[in-house]
Design a protein around this motif. Structure first.
Motif, PDB file in Angstrom:
ATOM      1  N   GLY A 128       0.799  -1.213   0.000  1.00  0.00           N
ATOM      2  CA  GLY A 128       0.000   0.000   0.000  1.00  0.00           C
ATOM      3  C   GLY A 128       0.831   1.262   0.000  1.00  0.00           C
ATOM      4  N   GLY A 129       2.162   1.109   0.053  1.00  0.00           N
ATOM      5  CA  GLY A 129       3.029   2.276   0.003  1.00  0.00           C
ATOM      6  C   GLY A 129       3.070   2.880  -1.380  1.00  0.00           C
ATOM      7  N   PHE A 130       3.480   4.138  -1.467  1.00  0.00           N
ATOM      8  CA  PHE A 130       3.522   4.785  -2.773  1.00  0.00           C
ATOM      9  C   PHE A 130       4.663   5.785  -2.842  1.00  0.00           C
ATOM     10  CE2 PHE A 130       0.668   7.239  -0.088  1.00  0.00           C
ATOM     11  CZ  PHE A 130       1.103   8.546  -0.273  1.00  0.00           C
ATOM     12  N   LEU A 131       5.055   6.066  -4.080  1.00  0.00           N
ATOM     13  CA  LEU A 131       6.037   7.099  -4.380  1.00  0.00           C
ATOM     14  C   LEU A 131       5.384   8.057  -5.354  1.00  0.00           C
ATOM     15  CD1 LEU A 131       9.162   4.815  -4.990  1.00  0.00           C
ATOM     16  CD2 LEU A 131       8.764   6.261  -2.997  1.00  0.00           C
ATOM     17  N   VAL A 132       5.386   9.348  -5.036  1.00  0.00           N
ATOM     18  CA  VAL A 132       4.718  10.315  -5.894  1.00  0.00           C
ATOM     19  C   VAL A 132       5.516  11.605  -5.920  1.00  0.00           C
ATOM     20  CG1 VAL A 132       3.240  11.113  -4.000  1.00  0.00           C
ATOM     21  CG2 VAL A 132       2.540  11.535  -6.355  1.00  0.00           C
ATOM     22  N   GLY A 133       5.606  12.217  -7.084  1.00  0.00           N
ATOM     23  CA  GLY A 133       6.270  13.505  -7.215  1.00  0.00           C
ATOM     24  C   GLY A 133       7.685  13.495  -6.673  1.00  0.00           C
ATOM     25  N   PRO A 134       7.992  14.348  -5.684  1.00  0.00           N
ATOM     26  CA  PRO A 134       9.362  14.448  -5.171  1.00  0.00           C
ATOM     27  C   PRO A 134       9.900  13.134  -4.602  1.00  0.00           C
ATOM     28  CG  PRO A 134       8.049  16.330  -4.462  1.00  0.00           C
ATOM     29  CD  PRO A 134       7.100  15.367  -5.094  1.00  0.00           C
ATOM     30  N   SER A 135       9.044  12.344  -3.931  1.00  0.00           N
ATOM     31  CA  SER A 135       9.541  11.095  -3.357  1.00  0.00           C
ATOM     32  C   SER A 135       9.906  10.089  -4.439  1.00  0.00           C
ATOM     33  CB  SER A 135       8.513  10.492  -2.401  1.00  0.00           C
ATOM     34  OG  SER A 135       7.318  10.133  -3.073  1.00  0.00           O
ATOM     35  N   LEU A 136       9.145  10.073  -5.544  1.00  0.00           N
ATOM     36  CA  LEU A 136       9.488   9.193  -6.661  1.00  0.00           C
ATOM     37  C   LEU A 136      10.775   9.659  -7.315  1.00  0.00           C
ATOM     38  CD1 LEU A 136       8.985   6.918  -8.637  1.00  0.00           C
ATOM     39  CD2 LEU A 136       7.343   8.383  -9.849  1.00  0.00           C
ATOM     40  N   ARG A 137      10.915  10.945  -7.534  1.00  0.00           N
ATOM     41  CA  ARG A 137      12.139  11.473  -8.130  1.00  0.00           C
ATOM     42  C   ARG A 137      13.346  11.167  -7.251  1.00  0.00           C
ATOM     43  NH1 ARG A 137      14.541  11.377 -12.040  1.00  0.00           N
ATOM     44  NH2 ARG A 137      12.594  11.973 -13.086  1.00  0.00           N
ATOM     45  N   ALA A 138      13.208  11.316  -5.936  1.00  0.00           N
ATOM     46  CA  ALA A 138      14.318  11.044  -5.032  1.00  0.00           C
ATOM     47  C   ALA A 138      14.718   9.570  -5.081  1.00  0.00           C
ATOM     48  CB  ALA A 138      13.950  11.446  -3.609  1.00  0.00           C
ATOM     49  N   ALA A 139      13.726   8.672  -5.132  1.00  0.00           N
ATOM     50  CA  ALA A 139      14.021   7.242  -5.184  1.00  0.00           C
ATOM     51  C   ALA A 139      14.743   6.875  -6.482  1.00  0.00           C
ATOM     52  CB  ALA A 139      12.731   6.441  -5.044  1.00  0.00           C
TER      53      ALA A 139
END
Length: 458
Positions: free
Chosen positions: A17-28
């Motif tokens: 259920g976790g997600f990466l979106v916007g800045p968190s996706l870019r950082a990953a």
């Protein structure tokens, strides 16, 4: 290749259920890209399961401007491909490193194989061409697969073209209903990320309750499937009314029977939804044509119009030709081929036969080469025959999302054994193989098997 991930794109892990979106996706993605900096220069070979961490690692390789080859983690030919293409790094591994490589851990990439400074089988290969971004296997599970060389331009162009043809918007949510190492499944990821939409990463299939549970939980709006999956969905009595957020279906990976196209179009239209029929090849990054949902049922049997930026024409012998920025640079059989530039200049001879109607809609009439598809995976029928020669005189022909084997004078136990062996060798489910007995294979005057005669037998 940072342009592939829109600033508002989102990845969801169905398992947690976790997600990466916007800045968190870019950082990953940036963190994954940085992990490649410590490895030798050159190709990244990735065994890509449908997992969030694996997707981030793949996107990191692209962001690091590393050419990356994607493979099925269960593919039997991985050791051969490592030997032939001498990748600098292999990710997604779970076994000990082969000769010429050492095992290591590279941050978020997890366990990897890193090419040693001095390989036991020769010097390092020449550096890959600077335009090369992606390599995908194209010959299914038979023999030693060739890799399709795709440029950064091709990957981005096809992602944008598909997003435009399907009208993908930021609020759309797709699920990984297909393997990501398969060109159709990968194009779903690309076309949604590039337009700021959401992709739910799951390894569940459309035949499992977990998939539909997650589809409801995360509000999946579109589903991509190959013909076999549509056959299964009909058997499961798929009803769009049970999935009020799901309003777009897409189909590629082989010919879907007209009966099923009409059926699923009707089901979706009844709830204000859409069905898109598409035609594509790995050699064109993914998709070449899309049939607009509004063209059904009038254009039943067509695979539609060229995607934006592309064009379709018919050669004098009936072969379908495609021109566009998404056409591959060429094939690769060894590491040295990765250094080559563009061999095709944007032109692809598809190997399929077809015609255009008066409105420019494409219809695929057959195959010029002996290639078939099983559940969306291309197989060379000549390779199938060669690998099964121990069973006696036989011939392989393509069917609707399956391979049909004709064998001379075989009783039922022999047919069952052949079916099991073919499924094992091809790495597919036995339902994709049909075996029939014949007293004598029909032959042409030159002594070769008359495949057209076998194709016409019901």
């Amino acid at each position: 290749m940072s342009q592939l991930v829109h600033p508002e794109a989102r990845l969801v892990d169905a398992a947690t259920g976790g997600f990466l979106v916007g800045p968190s996706l870019r950082a990953a993605v940036d963190t994954a890209a940085g992990a490649y900096a410590g490895a030798p220069p050159g190709l990244v070979l990735t065994l890509l399961p449908n997992r969030l961490d694996a997707v981030v690692g793949y996107l990191g390789a692209l962001a690091a401007d590393r050419p990356v080859a994607l493979l099925d983690p269960a593919a039997p030919h991985v050791p051969d491909l490592v030997h032939r293409f001498a990748p600098a790094i292999v990710t997604g591994v779970s076994t000990s490193a082969p000769p010429g490589y050492r095992a290591a851990r590279l941050g978020p990439l997890g366990p990897v194989w890193v090419r040693a400074d001095a390989r036991v089988d020769g010097p390092p290969p020449p550096p890959p061409h600077p335009d090369l971004a992606l390599l995908l296997a194209t010959s299914g599970s038979t023999g030693n697969p060739r890799l399709v060389r795709l440029s950064r331009t091709a990957v981005l162009a096809n992602a944008h073209a598909i997003a435009a043809a399907l009208g993908i918007r930021g609020g759309d949510v797709a699920a990984t209903s297909l393997p990501l190492h398969y060109t159709y499944g990968l194009s779903v990821l690309h076309s949604h990320l590039v337009n700021g939409a959401t992709v739910v990463v799951t390894d569940a299939t459309v035949m499992q309750r977990e998939f539909w549970r997650d589809a409801a939980r995360f509000g999946v709006t579109s589903l991509a499937a190959v013909p076999y999956q549509y056959e299964m969905l009909r058997r499961l009595h798929f009803n769009p009314e049970d999935h009020p957020r799901l309003r777009t279906l897409t189909q590629a990976g082989g010919r879907l029977r007209n009966e099923l196209v009409a059926d699923f179009h009707g089901r979706m239209a009844a709830v204000g939804g859409r069905l898109f029929v598409m035609y594509g090849q790995t050699e064109a990054t993914a998709r070449m044509t899309v049939l607009p949902s509004g063209a059904l049922p009038d254009k039943l049997g067509s695979v539609g119009l060229a995607v934006p930026g592309g064009s379709v024409s018919i050669a004098g012998d009936g072969e379908i030709l495609f021109h566009g920025p998404n056409v591959m640079m060429g094939y690769a059989d060894t590491a040295r081929d990765l250094a080559r530039g563009d061999d095709l200049g944007g032109w692809l001879a598809t190997g399929d036969l077809g015609h255009l109607d008066g409105d420019g809609f494409l219809y695929v009439d057959g195959r010029k080469r002996r290639i078939a598809k099983i559940f969306g995976v291309r197989v060379n029928l000549d390779d199938v025959e060669r690998m099964l020669t121990g069973h006696g005189a036989l011939a392989a022909v393509g069917g609707d999302d399956r391979v049909r084997l004709w064998i001379e004078g075989a009783d039922e136990p022999a047919r069952d054994a052949l079916r099991a062996e073919a499924a094992r060798r091809l790495g597919t489910h036995s339902s994709g193989i049909e075996v029939r007995a014949v007293d004598r294979l029909p032959l042409l005057a030159n002594g070769k098997v008359d495949y057209r005669a076998l194709d016409g037998v019901a």
